[in-house]
Design a protein around this motif. Structure first.
Motif, PDB file in Angstrom:
ATOM      1  N   VAL A  36     -17.418 -17.273 -31.339  1.00  0.00           N
ATOM      2  CA  VAL A  36     -16.809 -17.276 -30.016  1.00  0.00           C
ATOM      3  C   VAL A  36     -15.456 -16.582 -30.078  1.00  0.00           C
ATOM      4  O   VAL A  36     -14.629 -16.883 -30.953  1.00  0.00           O
ATOM      5  N   CYS A  37     -15.228 -15.649 -29.150  1.00  0.00           N
ATOM      6  CA  CYS A  37     -13.940 -14.947 -29.108  1.00  0.00           C
ATOM      7  C   CYS A  37     -13.632 -14.544 -27.676  1.00  0.00           C
ATOM      8  O   CYS A  37     -14.498 -14.577 -26.799  1.00  0.00           O
ATOM      9  N   ARG A  38     -12.392 -14.144 -27.458  1.00  0.00           N
ATOM     10  CA  ARG A  38     -12.021 -13.557 -26.179  1.00  0.00           C
ATOM     11  C   ARG A  38     -12.370 -12.073 -26.191  1.00  0.00           C
ATOM     12  O   ARG A  38     -12.614 -11.486 -27.249  1.00  0.00           O
ATOM     13  N   GLU A  39     -12.366 -11.474 -25.018  1.00  0.00           N
ATOM     14  CA  GLU A  39     -12.674 -10.041 -24.957  1.00  0.00           C
ATOM     15  C   GLU A  39     -11.625  -9.209 -25.703  1.00  0.00           C
ATOM     16  O   GLU A  39     -11.937  -8.138 -26.247  1.00  0.00           O
ATOM     17  N   SER A  40     -10.403  -9.703 -25.781  1.00  0.00           N
ATOM     18  CA  SER A  40      -9.344  -8.969 -26.469  1.00  0.00           C
ATOM     19  C   SER A  40      -9.531  -8.951 -27.982  1.00  0.00           C
ATOM     20  O   SER A  40      -8.981  -8.084 -28.667  1.00  0.00           O
ATOM     21  N   GLU A  41     -10.311  -9.885 -28.515  1.00  0.00           N
ATOM     22  CA  GLU A  41     -10.587  -9.916 -29.954  1.00  0.00           C
ATOM     23  C   GLU A  41     -12.010  -9.475 -30.288  1.00  0.00           C
ATOM     24  O   GLU A  41     -12.446  -9.595 -31.441  1.00  0.00           O
ATOM     25  N   LEU A  42     -12.745  -8.961 -29.310  1.00  0.00           N
ATOM     26  CA  LEU A  42     -14.151  -8.648 -29.525  1.00  0.00           C
ATOM     27  C   LEU A  42     -14.355  -7.577 -30.600  1.00  0.00           C
ATOM     28  O   LEU A  42     -15.196  -7.730 -31.501  1.00  0.00           O
ATOM     29  N   GLU A  43     -13.620  -6.481 -30.523  1.00  0.00           N
ATOM     30  CA  GLU A  43     -13.803  -5.417 -31.508  1.00  0.00           C
ATOM     31  C   GLU A  43     -13.515  -5.915 -32.919  1.00  0.00           C
ATOM     32  O   GLU A  43     -14.248  -5.598 -33.869  1.00  0.00           O
ATOM     33  N   ALA A  44     -12.477  -6.714 -33.074  1.00  0.00           N
ATOM     34  CA  ALA A  44     -12.157  -7.275 -34.388  1.00  0.00           C
ATOM     35  C   ALA A  44     -13.262  -8.211 -34.858  1.00  0.00           C
ATOM     36  O   ALA A  44     -13.625  -8.228 -36.049  1.00  0.00           O
ATOM     37  N   ALA A  45     -13.833  -8.983 -33.937  1.00  0.00           N
ATOM     38  CA  ALA A  45     -14.915  -9.899 -34.304  1.00  0.00           C
ATOM     39  C   ALA A  45     -16.137  -9.134 -34.799  1.00  0.00           C
ATOM     40  O   ALA A  45     -16.763  -9.514 -35.799  1.00  0.00           O
ATOM     41  N   LEU A  46     -16.478  -8.052 -34.119  1.00  0.00           N
ATOM     42  CA  LEU A  46     -17.640  -7.258 -34.533  1.00  0.00           C
ATOM     43  C   LEU A  46     -17.420  -6.626 -35.913  1.00  0.00           C
ATOM     44  O   LEU A  46     -18.339  -6.549 -36.730  1.00  0.00           O
ATOM     45  N   LYS A  47     -16.192  -6.202 -36.187  1.00  0.00           N
ATOM     46  CA  LYS A  47     -15.893  -5.586 -37.491  1.00  0.00           C
ATOM     47  C   LYS A  47     -15.958  -6.601 -38.626  1.00  0.00           C
ATOM     48  O   LYS A  47     -16.243  -6.237 -39.772  1.00  0.00           O
ATOM     49  N   ARG A  48     -15.684  -7.864 -38.328  1.00  0.00           N
ATOM     50  CA  ARG A  48     -15.701  -8.890 -39.369  1.00  0.00           C
ATOM     51  C   ARG A  48     -17.122  -9.245 -39.821  1.00  0.00           C
ATOM     52  O   ARG A  48     -17.318  -9.811 -40.888  1.00  0.00           O
ATOM     53  N   LEU A  49     -18.107  -8.931 -38.998  1.00  0.00           N
ATOM     54  CA  LEU A  49     -19.485  -9.252 -39.342  1.00  0.00           C
ATOM     55  C   LEU A  49     -20.036  -8.228 -40.330  1.00  0.00           C
ATOM     56  O   LEU A  49     -19.852  -7.019 -40.162  1.00  0.00           O
ATOM     57  N   ALA A  50     -20.731  -8.702 -41.358  1.00  0.00           N
ATOM     58  CA  ALA A  50     -21.300  -7.805 -42.363  1.00  0.00           C
ATOM     59  C   ALA A  50     -22.461  -6.998 -41.789  1.00  0.00           C
ATOM     60  O   ALA A  50     -22.760  -5.900 -42.268  1.00  0.00           O
ATOM     61  N   ALA A  51     -23.119  -7.531 -40.771  1.00  0.00           N
ATOM     62  CA  ALA A  51     -24.231  -6.845 -40.113  1.00  0.00           C
ATOM     63  C   ALA A  51     -24.079  -7.040 -38.604  1.00  0.00           C
ATOM     64  O   ALA A  51     -23.437  -8.001 -38.164  1.00  0.00           O
TER      65      ALA A  51
END
Length: 319
Positions: free
Chosen positions: A138-153
């Motif tokens: 779960v994240c805010r839209e402002s952290e979405l790009e960072a959240a996607l980058k943290r995922l290995a896949a």
């Protein structure tokens, strides 16, 4: 009588209690007609049978006594049987996931968000992800790009609050499925196809057209509220027109919808499936297009087809 009919719109199973000493009269027979017209499962319970032990009962009635408790267990078992056989279980998101899938949920926190909590659809999606063995992030839209980058896949999908649909769509790569909490809720309530078809009416709104915006809850409206502020603003910009807006909330919903050019309803998380289907059915009976918040916003931002990619039968309704 009007209040009774209103309650029937959200009733899953009806128990009609009849005085065994009197039997069925006009009002009871009228209620049975209302049950049947709504395809509403019902049981007729003849009460006070302790006073009329030899009375002949109709074949579809159950004999009970509130005084002695006779027949009450059988009545409960009958209700449970109807509930169990009524329909197969419907999932909010779990049927789209496999164990181990990552799901990114985008939850904006702005001035209109309730303080200190998540709204019910967000809670329900998180719970259903967990029940499916999936892993929600779960994240805010402002952290979405960072959240996607943290995922290995890449995640199995991204689910967003409709209010930030456009920004989230721009940030999520096309190969990752994207939808909204509101669209998931419409599918869960059985109204997604109607909502998709109804969204087409947005482009045809003209000056003076009456638009009903209806919500199922009665929350305290914050500044920049989606129903009273954001949606009217987006609709005016999209339709290049000045419609007239009306609002209802909670159990309030007009019996007569003929005065409206279209209806835009919330996701209905605070209303049960039968109540939502009743409201959508009333609009269909009066040929008034009806859609919901998430579908309308996806349509107005040009990403409705993408947001329906997970549901090809609904996407096929788009022209």
């Amino acid at each position: 009588m009007a209040r009774t009919i209103q309650v029937l719109n959200k009733t899953d199973i009806a128990v009609l209690v009849v005085d065994a000493a009197i039997g069925m009269t006009g009002p009871e027979e009228e209620l049975v007609r209302l049950f049947q017209a709504r395809a509403l499962p019902y049981i007729i319970a003849y009460n006070k049978t302790d006073l009329t032990p030899d009375a002949a009962l109709p074949d579809n009635a159950m004999a009970v006594s509130a005084l002695t408790g006779a027949g009450i267990h059988e009545l409960k078992e009958g209700l449970a049987h109807i509930a169990a056989s009524d329909k197969p279980e419907r999932r909010l998101i779990g049927d789209l996931l496999q164990a181990g899938d990552a799901v990114v949920l985008v939850v904006p926190i702005d001035t209109a968000a309730p303080k200190g909590r998540l709204i019910l659809p967000q809670q329900q999606v998180i719970r259903d992800c967990l029940e499916a063995g999936a892993m929600p992030m779960v994240c805010r839209e402002s952290e979405l790009e960072a959240a996607l980058k943290r995922l290995a896949a890449p995640p199995r999908m991204v689910v967003t609050d409709s209010q930030v649909f456009e920004a989230v769509s721009a940030a999520v790569p096309e190969e990752i499925p994207l939808t909204s909490f509101s669209i998931l809720m419409a599918r869960y309530k059985g109204n997604l196809h109607t909502a998709v078809s109804g969204a087409a009416a947005l482009a045809g709104l003209r000056d003076g057209d009456r638009v009903l915006i209806s919500e199922g809850c009665t929350h305290h409206r914050q500044c920049d509220d989606i129903g009273t502020v954001k949606l009217p603003r987006w609709i005016r910009a999209y339709a290049h027109a000045e419609p007239e807006f009306s609002w209802t909330s909670g159990t309030e919903f007009p019996q007569d919808l003929s005065q409206y050019r279209m209806v835009i309803h919330c996701g209905g998380c605070m209303l049960n499936e039968r109540e939502m289907q009743y409201r959508f059915r009333r609009a269909a009976e009066e040929n008034v297009p009806i859609t919901n918040y998430g579908t309308a916003i996806a349509c107005m931002t040009g990403i409705l087809r993408r947001s329906l990619a997970l549901f090809p039968d609904a996407a096929a309704l788009l022209v």
